[in-house]
Design a protein around this motif. Structure first.
Motif, PDB file in Angstrom:
ATOM      1  N   LYS A  86      30.838  51.805  48.983  1.00 27.16           N
ATOM      2  CA  LYS A  86      29.790  52.491  48.315  1.00 27.16           C
ATOM      3  C   LYS A  86      30.749  53.577  47.046  1.00 27.16           C
ATOM      4  CE  LYS A  86      26.499  52.533  51.653  1.00 27.16           C
ATOM      5  NZ  LYS A  86      25.934  53.327  52.297  1.00 27.16           N
TER       6      LYS A  86
ATOM      7  N   ARG B 294      26.246  51.640  45.228  1.00 22.98           N
ATOM      8  CA  ARG B 294      25.430  50.227  45.239  1.00 22.98           C
ATOM      9  C   ARG B 294      25.595  49.547  46.713  1.00 22.98           C
ATOM     10  NH1 ARG B 294      26.842  47.179  41.962  1.00 22.98           N
ATOM     11  NH2 ARG B 294      27.430  44.820  42.924  1.00 22.98           N
ATOM     12  N   GLY B 295      27.422  49.510  47.192  1.00 25.29           N
ATOM     13  CA  GLY B 295      27.487  49.044  48.551  1.00 25.29           C
ATOM     14  C   GLY B 295      27.310  47.575  48.208  1.00 25.29           C
TER      15      GLY B 295
ATOM     16  N   ASP C 271      27.218  43.208  47.409  1.00 21.22           N
ATOM     17  CA  ASP C 271      25.924  42.744  47.632  1.00 21.22           C
ATOM     18  C   ASP C 271      26.117  41.189  48.752  1.00 21.22           C
ATOM     19  OD1 ASP C 271      24.678  42.895  44.335  1.00 21.22           O
ATOM     20  OD2 ASP C 271      27.095  42.468  44.464  1.00 21.22           O
TER      21      ASP C 271
ATOM     22  N   ARG D 292      25.671  48.529  57.262  1.00 14.32           N
ATOM     23  CA  ARG D 292      26.039  49.598  55.821  1.00 14.32           C
ATOM     24  C   ARG D 292      26.770  49.716  55.139  1.00 14.32           C
ATOM     25  NH1 ARG D 292      26.234  51.225  61.211  1.00 14.32           N
ATOM     26  NH2 ARG D 292      24.178  52.622  62.581  1.00 14.32           N
TER      27      ARG D 292
ATOM     28  N   ALA E 205      24.501  46.660  50.389  1.00 18.78           N
ATOM     29  CA  ALA E 205      23.970  46.931  49.359  1.00 18.78           C
ATOM     30  C   ALA E 205      22.494  46.592  49.834  1.00 18.78           C
ATOM     31  CB  ALA E 205      24.005  46.390  47.843  1.00 18.78           C
ATOM     32  N   HIS E 206      21.307  47.360  49.526  1.00 24.48           N
ATOM     33  CA  HIS E 206      19.757  47.208  49.670  1.00 24.48           C
ATOM     34  C   HIS E 206      19.592  45.621  48.736  1.00 24.48           C
ATOM     35  CE1 HIS E 206      18.508  50.504  51.179  1.00 24.48           C
ATOM     36  NE2 HIS E 206      19.565  51.117  50.491  1.00 24.48           N
TER      37      HIS E 206
ATOM     38  N   LEU F 129      18.614  48.424  60.390  1.00 21.80           N
ATOM     39  CA  LEU F 129      19.045  48.528  59.252  1.00 21.80           C
ATOM     40  C   LEU F 129      18.703  47.160  58.765  1.00 21.80           C
ATOM     41  CD1 LEU F 129      22.362  50.253  60.728  1.00 21.80           C
ATOM     42  CD2 LEU F 129      20.498  50.880  59.499  1.00 21.80           C
TER      43      LEU F 129
ATOM     44  N   VAL G 113      14.919  48.046  57.479  1.00 16.94           N
ATOM     45  CA  VAL G 113      15.121  48.933  55.936  1.00 16.94           C
ATOM     46  C   VAL G 113      15.997  48.320  54.980  1.00 16.94           C
ATOM     47  CG1 VAL G 113      14.286  51.019  57.456  1.00 16.94           C
ATOM     48  CG2 VAL G 113      17.374  50.419  57.101  1.00 16.94           C
ATOM     49  N   LYS G 114      17.153  47.585  54.921  1.00 16.82           N
ATOM     50  CA  LYS G 114      17.362  47.089  53.712  1.00 16.82           C
ATOM     51  C   LYS G 114      17.425  46.199  52.961  1.00 16.82           C
ATOM     52  CE  LYS G 114      22.285  49.060  53.091  1.00 16.82           C
ATOM     53  NZ  LYS G 114      23.562  49.026  53.800  1.00 16.82           N
ATOM     54  N   ASN G 115      16.610  45.340  53.391  1.00 14.29           N
ATOM     55  CA  ASN G 115      15.648  44.265  53.021  1.00 14.29           C
ATOM     56  C   ASN G 115      16.597  42.699  53.177  1.00 14.29           C
ATOM     57  OD1 ASN G 115      12.998  44.592  52.609  1.00 14.29           O
ATOM     58  ND2 ASN G 115      13.574  45.991  50.759  1.00 14.29           N
ATOM     59  N   LEU G 116      17.917  42.975  54.242  1.00 15.08           N
ATOM     60  CA  LEU G 116      19.287  42.399  54.446  1.00 15.08           C
ATOM     61  C   LEU G 116      18.772  41.029  54.818  1.00 15.08           C
ATOM     62  CD1 LEU G 116      22.051  44.670  55.834  1.00 15.08           C
ATOM     63  CD2 LEU G 116      21.578  44.238  53.252  1.00 15.08           C
TER      64      LEU G 116
END
Length: 339
Positions: free
Chosen positions: A201, A207-208, A210, A226, A229-230, A251, A254-257
């Protein structure tokens, strides 16, 4: 001819080098190959132990990837002629001086590309290429985190993602593996551990990643979630750690992964349906692209060490020791290597 033969599932030490029957004449769509080198992988070790998803009928000759020259072709084969340098994928059988393979998973090696450099392309690089593009739709400028970046598939993912215009972040367990990843296109390289997510990050301005490429599995996968990225994607291509990842659905939520499971075997005939004919045209185009990149030095497929034909157990021991960077090979018959 000589071949390695496995009479019973178990440790690789019991696989013996023997005189075996010739594979016979090619059928209409077959290619007979004089093998020069064959690759050694975790999948080969699992197959010998009887722990792979496919169990060959005993006795069998291991080996799923080989490079050499065409000895003969079937009457309907038009892409190859005797003497052509080729690399091939098989379900097993590559640890033999000659192997008969369906033409659909045989690929020409271009002039100027040494055979040993072509050897890792069909499986390790093929897995990375199709996973990145076909499964995850990688775009230039995206941040890609590659776990196990010193492994065959991991290092291939580093090189190919960089070649495709991504910003690559490598994660590997030793300094030598991290240095190799940096030399092959990664912008940064970190060791696995609880600090990985923060490091990724920090590098991506919060962002994290992609896209996270995971050939390792196990506990590291949770750390990688973790680091994503969202709205990011996770590509699961294997479990080299020996442990299945513990996926936390909350996870992902909540992060739309998006979690992409990916089995390259579907494209190369390693499923009961044997879909290799369906996917052959697209995979042959992909392989031609990677062959060209390798010949031109845009990617550098790496074989760290070549073992003698009867050195399978030693090669697998080295592989399991986690010190190997890239891939290993057996020299089946390299008296006349084609360059």
């Amino acid at each position: 001819m000589r071949a390695l033969q496995c009479d019973r599932f178990g440790p690789a030490r019991q696989v013996a080098l023997r005189a075996c029957a010739e594979p016979g004449q090619p059928g209409p769509h077959d290619v007979l190959i004089e093998v020069v080198y064959a690759s050694v992988s975790h999948a080969v070790g699992l197959m010998v132990e009887g722990r792979y998803q496919t169990r060959p009928p005993l006795p069998f000759t291991p080996g799923t990837e080989a490079v050499g020259r065409v000895a003969a072709v079937g009457e309907r084969v038009t892409r190859f002629n005797p003497g052509d340098p080729v690399v091939a994928i098989a379900r097993w059988g590559c640890f033999a001086e000659r192997i008969l393979v369906a033409e659909h998973t045989v690929y020409p090696v271009p002039d100027g590309l040494p055979l040993l450099h072509a050897l890792p392309l069909p499986i390790s690089y093929g897995t990375a290429y199709t996973g990145l593009l076909w499964r995850c739709g990688l775009q230039p400028g995206e941040a890609v985190l590659v776990l196990g970046a010193g492994s065959g598939v991991g290092l291939a993912a580093v090189e190919l993602a960089a070649q495709m215009g991504a910003d690559v972040i490598a994660c590997a367990s030793t300094e030598a593996k991290r240095d190799t990843a940096l030399a092959h296109g990664a912008l940064a390289a970190f060791e696995p551990g609880p600090g990985l997510a923060n490091a990724v990050k920090d590098l991506t301005q919060g962002r994290g990643a992609d896209l996270v490429v995971d050939p390792v599995g196990g506990a590291l996968f949770g750390t990688a979630v973790r680091a994503a990225a969202h709205g990011g994607r996770l590509l699961s291509v294997g479990f080299a750690s020996g442990d299945l990842p513990d996926v936390k659905p909350n996870l992902l939520l909540v992060k739309n992964l998006t979690l992409h499971g990916f089995f390259y075997g579907r494209y190369i005939g390693w499923t009961p349906a044997d879909e290799r004919v369906t996917h052959a045209p697209a995979l042959q185009r992909a392989m031609a692209t990677m062959m060209r990149w390798a010949r031109d030095g845009r990617i550098q497929p790496r074989i760290q060490q070549v073992f003698p034909m009867d050195g399978l157990a030693d090669a697998l021991q080295a592989l399991h020791g986690r010190q190997v960077v890239g891939k290993l090979a057996l020299a089946i018959n390299n008296k006349e290597e084609i360059s």
